[in-house]
Design an enzyme around this catalytic site. Structure first.
Site, PDB file in Angstrom:
ATOM      1  N   HIS A  33       0.834  -1.211   0.000  1.00 39.90           N
ATOM      2  CA  HIS A  33       0.000   0.000   0.000  1.00 39.90           C
ATOM      3  C   HIS A  33       0.868   1.261   0.000  1.00 39.90           C
ATOM      4  O   HIS A  33       0.557   2.245  -0.674  1.00 39.90           O
ATOM      5  CB  HIS A  33      -0.883   0.046   1.256  1.00 39.90           C
ATOM      6  CG  HIS A  33      -1.874  -1.059   1.360  1.00 39.90           C
ATOM      7  ND1 HIS A  33      -1.720  -2.125   2.217  1.00 39.90           N
ATOM      8  CD2 HIS A  33      -3.055  -1.260   0.736  1.00 39.90           C
ATOM      9  CE1 HIS A  33      -2.757  -2.931   2.110  1.00 39.90           C
ATOM     10  NE2 HIS A  33      -3.583  -2.436   1.221  1.00 39.90           N
ATOM     11  N   ASP A 147      -3.667  -7.150  -7.458  1.00 40.70           N
ATOM     12  CA  ASP A 147      -5.064  -7.461  -7.799  1.00 40.70           C
ATOM     13  C   ASP A 147      -5.271  -7.119  -9.277  1.00 40.70           C
ATOM     14  O   ASP A 147      -5.905  -6.126  -9.626  1.00 40.70           O
ATOM     15  CB  ASP A 147      -5.997  -6.669  -6.899  1.00 40.70           C
ATOM     16  CG  ASP A 147      -5.790  -7.015  -5.430  1.00 40.70           C
ATOM     17  OD1 ASP A 147      -6.047  -8.173  -5.060  1.00 40.70           O
ATOM     18  OD2 ASP A 147      -5.336  -6.150  -4.666  1.00 40.70           O
ATOM     19  N   SER A 182       0.297  -8.919   1.110  1.00 43.57           N
ATOM     20  CA  SER A 182      -1.165  -8.945   1.176  1.00 43.57           C
ATOM     21  C   SER A 182      -1.589  -8.926   2.626  1.00 43.57           C
ATOM     22  O   SER A 182      -0.935  -9.545   3.480  1.00 43.57           O
ATOM     23  CB  SER A 182      -1.706 -10.224   0.509  1.00 43.57           C
ATOM     24  OG  SER A 182      -3.070 -10.412   0.850  1.00 43.57           O
TER      25      SER A 182
END
Lengths: 277, 277
Positions: A33, A147, A182
Site C-alpha cells: 500500500h 489485484d 497482502s
C-alpha cells in the site's frame, strides 16, 4: 494529516485541494500500500487515502468479519508518508439504506478467474470505487497490479463510463522470498508462511517457459496446479491470459499475464506475473 | 454558442466554466425542453445542453430509427436562449466499442410502470446519464417531471452512487388543451392529436377524486382505463403511486402521483400528475 469521516466533509476539502491523487484501500496497510501512496505523491499535489472495508465485495462465507482492522497503526504509517487526508467513512455514511440499490455492473469478465470463485465480488468493487471516485473526485488514482483483475475491471470501467480519473498501475510489492504482500498473509501460520512462496515460484516457472517460447498453456497450467496440490494447496485456478484483454490467450500472443489463486489452509492467496515476449 | 462534438473538447471547456447547469436531451426540442433550459440558466453561470439520441434506452421494435432529428432547428432555439455549449457527440464518441460493457443497474423499480413495457430502458437511461455527467461534470442538472419515473431513477441514482450533481425537477409543459409536450406528439395524425388530451383529462379526473379523499385506487385506475379503451386507446398502465417512493400507495397516503402510458395508433404517450392531500 486530516481524518475525514463524512462525504460532505470530503467534498468541501476537495474544492480547494488542487490536483488530488487517490489510493483506495481496505486498511491493514503494508509496504505494498505504501508504494501506492508514494506513487500517488509523485502524481498529485495532495494524496487522499480511503480506508473502508467494503462489505459489498465480500461473498457469503468470506472473511468480511475477520478482515484485519488496524486503523490507528494505518494512520501512523500514512502520516509518516505525508498523506493529506484519510477518508474513513463508517458503513452508514456509504450505505445509508444498508442495501446498495444501484450497482455498476461489469461485463462477463467479472465471472471469470477470481470472479468464478467470488460471485458478485467485482460488481461490489466497481460500485464502491465509483462511489469513492464520486466522493473524492480525484484527478488520478493508484491501484496495485497484485489485484490484476481488479485493476483491469477498474480501468475498463473508467474508460467505458467516461469517468474523469487517470488510473495508474503500481507493481506488486514482494517479501524477500517472493511472496506478494497482502493483508491476508497475516492469516498464515508460521508453517504456511514458509510454504506460501511456492505460488510465486510456480508463476515464475511459467513465465520462464513462456519467455522461452512455449505456448502449450494448458500443460504449463496443469504442471503448476499439480505442484501446488502436491504440496497441500487447494487451487482455484492457474491461467495464462492475454494481458491486454484478460481473455484466453492465443498461442502466439506477445503480452501475457499468468494469474493464480489458491488456498493454503483457510487462507486464499492470489498472485500474477506479466510476460512480454 | 459553441458546438462541441468530443469528450476531450467538452472536458477542456468545462475546466474554465464556473458553475455549470446541464440539460441532457435527445433533441427535437419543444417548449418543454426550453423551460428546462430557462431553469438551468437560473441555476448556473453557463448552460450546457446535450443532444444525443441514445440507442441504449430504446428497445427492439421501438422508434430509435424514426426518432425525429432536427439538429439545426434545435441549435437555433438554444442559441436564442443564451446556451453556452451544445454537446453533440456521435455514437462512436460515446460508444466506441459499439456495445456498452459497463452498465449502471437500477433496482427493481426499473421493471415497473414504463419499465414493464420497455425492458432495459431505465438501465440505458441511467448508464447514458452517468456517462454524460462524467463528461460534462455539471454542478446541477435539470430534468422534466413529464418523464416522472426517469426523474425518480436519476435522483435515486445520484443519491445512491454519491454523484456530485444537484438534480432539479421542472414542471411539465402542456399545450392549451392539456396535452403534455413531447417529441412523440409529432407522430400523431390530426385526428389523433385532437383525441390525445384525453390522457391528461383522465389523470386530472383521478387527481380531483384523490383530492376529494378517495383511496379506492384500483377503481379510479379501472375507470380511466375503460374511458381510454372506449375511445380506441391501448393502455399500458394507469397507476396511483406513492410520490416519494414510486411504490404502490397505501390508502391514506398524502403525497401521490398518478402515472399513465397509453398508445394512440402507433404513438405511445405518457403523462402524470402529482397530488398532495
Amino acid at each position: 494529516m486530516q481524518i475525514i469521516e463524512t462525504i460532505a466533509g470530503m467534498r468541501a476539502w476537495r474544492k480547494a485541494a488542487g490536483r488530488v491523487a487517490f489510493v483506495p484501500t481496505m486498511g491493514n496497510l503494508h509496504e505494498g500500500h505504501l508504494s501506492l501512496v508514494r506513487e500517488a505523491k509523485r502524481r498529485g499535489d495532495a494524496v487522499v487515502v480511503s480506508i473502508f472495508v467494503n462489505r459489498l465485495q465480500f461473498g457469503q462465507g468470506e472473511d468480511f468479519g475477520a478482515y484485519p482492522r488496524t486503523f490507528a497503526e494505518d494512520c501512523a504509517k500514512l502520516k509518516a508518508e505525508g498523506v493529506a487526508v484519510v477518508f474513513h467513512p463508517n458503513e452508514a455514511e456509504l450505505y445509508p439504506r444498508i442495501r446498495q440499490d444501484f450497482n455498476v455492473e461489469p461485463p462477463h469478465i467479472q465471472n471469470e478467474l477470481c470472479g468464478a470463485f467470488r460471485p458478485g465480488h467485482f460488481r461490489g468493487v466497481a460500485t464502491v470505487v465509483s462511489k469513492l471516485f464520486n466522493i473524492v473526485q480525484p484527478d488520478v488514482a493508484c491501484f496495485g497490479k497484485k489485484d490484476y483483475q481488479q485493476l483491469f475491471v477498474i480501468r475498463a470501467m473508467v474508460d467505458d463510463l467516461n469517468i474523469p480519473v487517470e488510473i495508474v498501475p503500481v507493481d506488486t510489492g514482494r517479501a524477500d522470498d517472493g511472496l506478494a504482500l497482502s493483508s491476508r498473509n497475516g492469516y498464515l501460520s508460521a508453517e504456511e508462511r514458509a510454504e506460501a512462496p511456492r505460488l510465486y515460484r510456480n508463476l515464475s516457472t511459467i513465465r520462464a517457459a513462456l519467455e522461452a517460447g512455449r505456448s502449450d498453456y494448458a500443460d504449463l497450467e496443469a504442471a503448476a496446479r499439480a505442484d501446488l496440490e502436491g504440496a497441500g494447496w487447494q487451487v482455484d485456478y492457474v491461467e495464462v491470459r492475454d494481458a491486454a484483454t484478460l481473455e484466453v490467450a492465443h498461442a502466439g500472443a506477445h503480452r501475457l499475464v499468468v494469474l493464480a489463486a489458491a488456498r493454503l489452509g483457510r487462507t486464499r492467496l492470489i498472485d500474477n506475473v506479466e510476460v512480454t515476449r
